[in-house]
Design a protein around this motif. Structure first.
Motif, short mmCIF file in Angstrom:
data_model
loop_
_atom_site.label_atom_id
_atom_site.label_comp_id
_atom_site.label_asym_id
_atom_site.label_seq_id
_atom_site.Cartn_x
_atom_site.Cartn_y
_atom_site.Cartn_z
N MET A 156 1.16 -1.04 0.13
CA MET A 156 -0.45 0.18 -0.21
C MET A 156 0.66 0.76 -0.16
SD MET A 156 -3.14 -1.36 2.22
CE MET A 156 -3.80 0.20 2.09
N ASP A 157 0.29 2.48 -0.53
CA ASP A 157 0.52 3.90 -0.25
C ASP A 157 0.55 4.82 -0.02
OD1 ASP A 157 2.38 2.75 -3.13
OD2 ASP A 157 1.06 2.96 -4.26
N GLN A 158 1.71 5.58 0.95
CA GLN A 158 1.70 6.38 1.91
C GLN A 158 0.19 7.79 1.31
OE1 GLN A 158 2.16 6.45 5.31
NE2 GLN A 158 2.77 4.83 5.03
N SER A 159 -0.63 8.17 2.05
CA SER A 159 -1.02 9.46 1.08
C SER A 159 -0.23 10.74 1.44
CB SER A 159 -2.78 9.82 2.06
OG SER A 159 -3.05 11.02 1.59
N ILE A 160 -0.54 11.63 0.66
CA ILE A 160 0.56 12.96 1.09
C ILE A 160 -0.80 13.88 1.35
CG2 ILE A 160 1.97 12.86 -0.29
CD1 ILE A 160 0.86 14.24 -2.54
N ASN A 161 -1.96 13.48 1.57
CA ASN A 161 -2.89 14.67 1.68
C ASN A 161 -3.61 13.88 3.36
OD1 ASN A 161 -3.82 15.48 -0.82
ND2 ASN A 161 -4.27 13.60 -1.53
N ASP A 162 -2.62 13.84 4.25
CA ASP A 162 -3.17 13.72 5.53
C ASP A 162 -1.21 14.59 6.24
OD1 ASP A 162 -0.33 12.06 4.80
OD2 ASP A 162 -1.69 10.35 5.46
N ASP A 163 -1.37 13.80 7.45
CA ASP A 163 -0.43 14.69 7.82
C ASP A 163 0.74 13.71 8.63
OD1 ASP A 163 -2.07 16.45 9.02
OD2 ASP A 163 -3.60 15.23 10.22
N GLY A 164 0.71 12.62 8.31
CA GLY A 164 1.98 11.52 9.15
C GLY A 164 1.91 10.38 8.31
N ASN A 165 2.53 9.28 8.44
CA ASN A 165 2.31 8.01 8.43
C ASN A 165 2.11 6.68 8.65
OD1 ASN A 165 3.15 8.84 5.12
ND2 ASN A 165 5.32 9.15 5.53
N TRP A 166 1.19 6.00 8.17
CA TRP A 166 1.42 4.19 8.48
C TRP A 166 2.68 3.96 9.44
CZ3 TRP A 166 -3.26 1.89 10.24
CH2 TRP A 166 -4.47 2.80 9.58
N ILE A 167 3.03 3.65 10.35
CA ILE A 167 4.25 2.49 9.92
C ILE A 167 4.50 1.44 10.38
CG2 ILE A 167 6.17 3.18 12.25
CD1 ILE A 167 5.14 5.71 13.03
N ARG A 168 5.12 0.57 9.91
CA ARG A 168 4.59 -0.47 10.48
C ARG A 168 5.87 -0.94 11.52
NH1 ARG A 168 8.59 -5.18 8.64
NH2 ARG A 168 7.97 -7.03 7.80
N ASN A 169 5.26 -2.57 12.36
CA ASN A 169 6.19 -1.76 13.56
C ASN A 169 5.47 -3.65 13.91
OD1 ASN A 169 6.64 -0.82 16.30
ND2 ASN A 169 5.14 -1.15 17.21
N SER A 170 6.50 -4.42 15.08
CA SER A 170 6.28 -5.24 16.09
C SER A 170 6.34 -5.21 17.29
CB SER A 170 7.19 -6.52 15.48
OG SER A 170 8.50 -5.77 16.14
N GLY A 171 5.86 -5.88 17.98
CA GLY A 171 5.64 -5.93 19.89
C GLY A 171 5.21 -4.54 20.07
N ARG A 172 4.99 -3.96 21.26
CA ARG A 172 4.19 -2.72 21.82
C ARG A 172 4.29 -1.68 21.31
NH1 ARG A 172 2.30 -1.85 26.03
NH2 ARG A 172 2.53 -3.47 26.78
N THR A 173 3.77 -0.89 21.42
CA THR A 173 4.16 0.99 20.76
C THR A 173 5.00 1.21 21.70
OG1 THR A 173 1.66 1.60 21.37
CG2 THR A 173 2.34 1.16 19.27
N ASN A 174 4.85 2.40 21.45
CA ASN A 174 5.99 3.62 22.12
C ASN A 174 5.06 4.09 24.15
OD1 ASN A 174 7.71 3.31 20.40
ND2 ASN A 174 7.63 4.95 19.77
#
Ligand SMILES: [Ca+2]
Length: 176
Positions: free
Chosen positions: A1-19
Motif C-alpha cells: 500500500m502507498d502512503q497518502s500525501i493528503n494527511d498529517d503523517g504516515n502509517w508505520i510498520r511495527n512489531s511488539g508494543r508501541t511507544n
C-alpha cells in the motif's frame, strides 16, 4: 500500500508494543507474537491534546468491471487508547478526489484485535483508502491481515475463512 500525501503523517510498520502505555497492541494479529508485524498510527507523532492527527494509505488500483465486481475486504484492527478518534475506510475511483465511506469505527475501548469486513460491489476501478485519526498520545490505532477475496462477504461471516482467490496486501511501508 502507498502512503497518502493528503494527511498529517504516515502509517508505520511495527512489531511488539508501541511507544506509549495504555494504547496500541503488544503483538500482531497474524502470529500473535511480539515478532509479528502490523501497521499503525503512532499517536505520539501527532499534534497533542484535542488536535486531530490523521494518517492515510491507499491500495494500488483494483480493477473492476460489470463481470468482476463482487469482493469481500477483510481486515483486523486494534483500537485501544482514550485519545483514539476513528478508523475509516473509503473507496475511491480516482485517488483521493472522490471518496465513499464504507467502514467507520470510533473510540478506543478494549485491548484486543477485532475483525472487520466490507462487501464491495464496484463496477469501476477503485482504490481502498485506510484512514486513522487520533487526538492525543494514547491514540495508537493498528491494522493487520488485510485481504480481498472475489466474492461478497458471507452473511454468517466466518473469521477463519480465507478465500483461495483474491489477494493479500503486504506491508511495503517499512519506514519509521
Ligand atoms: Ca502481522
Amino acid at each position: 500500500m502507498d502512503q497518502s500525501i493528503n494527511d498529517d503523517g504516515n502509517w508505520i510498520r511495527n512489531s511488539g508494543r508501541t511507544n506509549s502505555y495504555r494504547t496500541g497492541p503488544s503483538k500482531d494479529h497474524t502470529l500473535g507474537t511480539p515478532q509479528g508485524h502490523y501497521v499503525y498510527l503512532e499517536a505520539t507523532h501527532g499534534f497533542g491534546w484535542d488536535v486531530k492527527y490523521t494518517v492515510r494509505m491507499l491500495t494500488p488500483t483494483i480493477r473492476s468491471s460489470n463481470q468482476v465486481r463482487d469482493r469481500c475486504l477483510v481486515f483486523w484492527y486494534h483500537m485501544y487508547g482514550q485519545h483514539i478518534v476513528s478508523l475509516n475506510i473509503y473507496l475511491s475511483p480516482n485517488g483521493e478526489t472522490t471518496e465513499t465511506e464504507v467502514f467507520t469505527k470510533t473510540g478506543g475501548g478494549v485491548n484486543v484485535w477485532k475483525t472487520g469486513h466490507v462487501t464491495i460491489t464496484e463496477t469501476l476501478n477503485f482504490k481502498i483508502i485506510l484512514e486513522a485519526s487520533s487526538a492525543g498520545y494514547r491514540g495508537d490505532i493498528a491494522v493487520d491481515d488485510i485481504s480481498i477475496s472475489l466474492q461478497k462477504c458471507a452473511i454468517a461471516y466466518d473469521q477463519s475463512h480465507h478465500s483461495p482467490t483474491g489477494f493479500t496486501l503486504t506491508w511495503s511501508i517499512a519506514r519509521r
